[in-house]
Design a protein around this motif. Structure first.
Motif, PDB file in Angstrom:
ATOM      1  N   VAL A  11       3.620   8.171   2.715  1.00 52.95           N
ATOM      2  CA  VAL A  11       2.987   9.357   2.764  1.00 52.95           C
ATOM      3  C   VAL A  11       1.294   8.761   2.566  1.00 52.95           C
ATOM      4  N   ILE A  12       1.310   8.805   4.088  1.00 49.04           N
ATOM      5  CA  ILE A  12      -0.532   8.173   4.054  1.00 49.04           C
ATOM      6  C   ILE A  12      -0.907   9.092   4.113  1.00 49.04           C
ATOM      7  N   CYS A  13      -2.196   8.974   2.805  1.00 55.09           N
ATOM      8  CA  CYS A  13      -3.460   9.849   3.127  1.00 55.09           C
ATOM      9  C   CYS A  13      -4.373   9.221   2.864  1.00 55.09           C
ATOM     10  N   ARG A  14      -5.913  10.120   3.719  1.00 52.32           N
ATOM     11  CA  ARG A  14      -7.247   9.557   3.674  1.00 52.32           C
ATOM     12  C   ARG A  14      -8.116  10.802   3.980  1.00 52.32           C
ATOM     13  N   ASP A  15      -8.937  10.632   2.641  1.00 49.60           N
ATOM     14  CA  ASP A  15     -10.021  12.081   3.338  1.00 49.60           C
ATOM     15  C   ASP A  15      -9.293  13.480   2.906  1.00 49.60           C
ATOM     16  N   GLY A  16      -8.045  13.672   2.131  1.00 54.84           N
ATOM     17  CA  GLY A  16      -7.213  15.126   2.071  1.00 54.84           C
ATOM     18  C   GLY A  16      -6.586  14.928   3.195  1.00 54.84           C
ATOM     19  N   TYR A  17      -6.916  14.075   3.878  1.00 51.02           N
ATOM     20  CA  TYR A  17      -5.344  14.735   5.076  1.00 51.02           C
ATOM     21  C   TYR A  17      -4.199  13.645   4.682  1.00 51.02           C
ATOM     22  N   PHE A  18      -2.991  13.976   5.751  1.00 52.15           N
ATOM     23  CA  PHE A  18      -1.987  12.983   5.615  1.00 52.15           C
ATOM     24  C   PHE A  18      -0.880  12.922   6.620  1.00 52.15           C
ATOM     25  N   PHE A  19      -1.307  11.665   7.302  1.00 53.43           N
ATOM     26  CA  PHE A  19      -0.106  11.100   8.110  1.00 53.43           C
ATOM     27  C   PHE A  19       0.811  11.309   8.881  1.00 53.43           C
ATOM     28  N   ALA A  20       0.623  12.280   9.576  1.00 52.00           N
ATOM     29  CA  ALA A  20       2.426  12.703   9.931  1.00 52.00           C
ATOM     30  C   ALA A  20       2.678  11.884  11.580  1.00 52.00           C
ATOM     31  N   PRO A  45      11.613  -1.581  -2.041  1.00 55.98           N
ATOM     32  CA  PRO A  45      11.648  -0.499  -1.007  1.00 55.98           C
ATOM     33  C   PRO A  45       9.778  -0.963  -0.996  1.00 55.98           C
ATOM     34  N   GLU A  46       9.338  -1.367  -1.855  1.00 51.14           N
ATOM     35  CA  GLU A  46       7.574  -1.362  -1.593  1.00 51.14           C
ATOM     36  C   GLU A  46       7.342  -2.527  -0.403  1.00 51.14           C
ATOM     37  N   ASP A  47       8.923  -3.180  -0.311  1.00 44.09           N
ATOM     38  CA  ASP A  47       8.268  -4.284   0.641  1.00 44.09           C
ATOM     39  C   ASP A  47       9.157  -4.167   2.032  1.00 44.09           C
ATOM     40  N   ALA A  48      10.263  -3.499   2.286  1.00 43.46           N
ATOM     41  CA  ALA A  48      10.799  -2.328   3.120  1.00 43.46           C
ATOM     42  C   ALA A  48       9.739  -1.507   3.383  1.00 43.46           C
ATOM     43  N   LEU A  49       8.641  -1.010   2.828  1.00 42.64           N
ATOM     44  CA  LEU A  49       7.882   0.525   2.769  1.00 42.64           C
ATOM     45  C   LEU A  49       6.399  -0.523   3.888  1.00 42.64           C
ATOM     46  N   HIS A  50       6.183  -1.686   3.862  1.00 41.21           N
ATOM     47  CA  HIS A  50       5.149  -3.130   4.107  1.00 41.21           C
ATOM     48  C   HIS A  50       5.883  -3.426   5.620  1.00 41.21           C
ATOM     49  N   ASP A  58       1.722  -0.778  13.449  1.00 45.35           N
ATOM     50  CA  ASP A  58       0.767  -2.139  13.357  1.00 45.35           C
ATOM     51  C   ASP A  58      -0.259  -1.975  12.460  1.00 45.35           C
ATOM     52  N   THR A  59       0.488  -1.148  11.210  1.00 48.42           N
ATOM     53  CA  THR A  59      -0.226  -1.466   9.799  1.00 48.42           C
ATOM     54  C   THR A  59      -0.483  -2.096   8.571  1.00 48.42           C
ATOM     55  N   GLU A  60      -1.803  -2.820   8.232  1.00 45.40           N
ATOM     56  CA  GLU A  60      -0.935  -3.294   6.508  1.00 45.40           C
ATOM     57  C   GLU A  60      -1.523  -1.691   5.614  1.00 45.40           C
ATOM     58  N   ILE A  61      -0.346  -1.276   5.022  1.00 48.91           N
ATOM     59  CA  ILE A  61      -1.314  -0.597   4.031  1.00 48.91           C
ATOM     60  C   ILE A  61      -1.189  -0.638   2.210  1.00 48.91           C
ATOM     61  N   ARG A  62      -1.922   0.146   1.301  1.00 49.45           N
ATOM     62  CA  ARG A  62      -1.644  -0.394  -0.119  1.00 49.45           C
ATOM     63  C   ARG A  62      -0.714   1.149  -0.500  1.00 49.45           C
ATOM     64  N   SER A  87      -2.389   4.254   1.433  1.00 46.57           N
ATOM     65  CA  SER A  87      -3.464   4.463   2.363  1.00 46.57           C
ATOM     66  C   SER A  87      -3.799   2.976   3.328  1.00 46.57           C
ATOM     67  N   VAL A  88      -4.047   3.179   4.177  1.00 41.38           N
ATOM     68  CA  VAL A  88      -4.359   2.103   4.993  1.00 41.38           C
ATOM     69  C   VAL A  88      -5.020   1.659   4.487  1.00 41.38           C
ATOM     70  N   SER A  89      -5.285  -0.296   4.520  1.00 43.79           N
ATOM     71  CA  SER A  89      -5.688  -0.830   3.841  1.00 43.79           C
ATOM     72  C   SER A  89      -6.677  -2.447   5.215  1.00 43.79           C
ATOM     73  N   SER A  90      -5.612  -1.896   6.371  1.00 44.43           N
ATOM     74  CA  SER A  90      -6.312  -3.175   8.033  1.00 44.43           C
ATOM     75  C   SER A  90      -5.125  -2.517   8.501  1.00 44.43           C
ATOM     76  N   GLY A  91      -5.806  -2.138  10.048  1.00 46.59           N
ATOM     77  CA  GLY A  91      -4.943  -1.779  11.183  1.00 46.59           C
ATOM     78  C   GLY A  91      -5.919  -0.370  11.913  1.00 46.59           C
ATOM     79  N   ARG A  92      -5.316   0.241  12.361  1.00 47.98           N
ATOM     80  CA  ARG A  92      -5.760   1.448  13.306  1.00 47.98           C
ATOM     81  C   ARG A  92      -4.369   2.463  13.580  1.00 47.98           C
ATOM     82  N   LEU A  93      -3.501   2.602  13.168  1.00 47.69           N
ATOM     83  CA  LEU A  93      -2.512   2.910  13.097  1.00 47.69           C
ATOM     84  C   LEU A  93      -2.012   3.705  14.690  1.00 47.69           C
ATOM     85  N   THR A  94      -1.441   2.250  15.183  1.00 46.06           N
ATOM     86  CA  THR A  94      -1.480   2.013  16.641  1.00 46.06           C
ATOM     87  C   THR A  94       0.405   2.339  15.794  1.00 46.06           C
TER      88      THR A  94
END
Length: 129
Positions: A11-20, A45-50, A58-62, A87-94
């Motif tokens: 559940v990727i969050c940024r500035d109060g918005y959620f990525f679907a 599970p955490e490794d699987a999610l990354h 094509d993104t790294e998350i925290r 949250s996104v730590s690097s990348g552009r959510l391609t």
């Protein structure tokens, strides 16, 4: 005995918005979901999610915190989905596997046709965030 599938979802969050993301394949094509995928044997599970987010977006998350574990019975299998606030730590959510994606406010989450298990995730977000 019913087949059991164990997955993770971001559940990727940024500035109060959620990525679907919108599925572009399979039985549930065009339904919306939180990105993620199957946990491989012996994988945390955490490794699987990354790994899944790298593969699908094509993104790294925290991983910021655990949200919920969702249990859902589909006609052909039982799904256990471990959901994490991220949250996104690097990348552009391609989009590499999905056909579409949107950022939604908490109030907008119910506007999409979610996969049945992901409806339960939306309910958790609305209750807890």
């Amino acid at each position: 005995m019913m087949k059991r599938i164990e997955v993770v979802a971001a559940v990727i969050c940024r500035d109060g918005y959620f990525f679907a993301t919108q599925r572009g394949y399979g039985e549930f094509k065009d339904y919306w979901e939180f990105p993620g995928g199957k946990i491989e044997p012996g994988e945390a599970p955490e490794d699987a999610l990354h790994r899944e987010i790298r593969e699908e977006l094509d993104t790294e998350i925290r991983i910021d915190s655990f949200l919920a574990t969702i249990e859902h019975y589909y006609p052909a299998f039982h799904l256990t989905m471990h959901c994490f606030l991220c949250s996104v730590s690097s990348g552009r959510l391609t989009l590499k596997e999905h056909e579409n994606a949107v950022w939604l406010s908490k109030e907008q989450l119910e506007s999409l046709a979610w996969l049945p298990a992901d409806v339960k995730v939306v309910n958790e977000i609305r209750k807890r965030i």
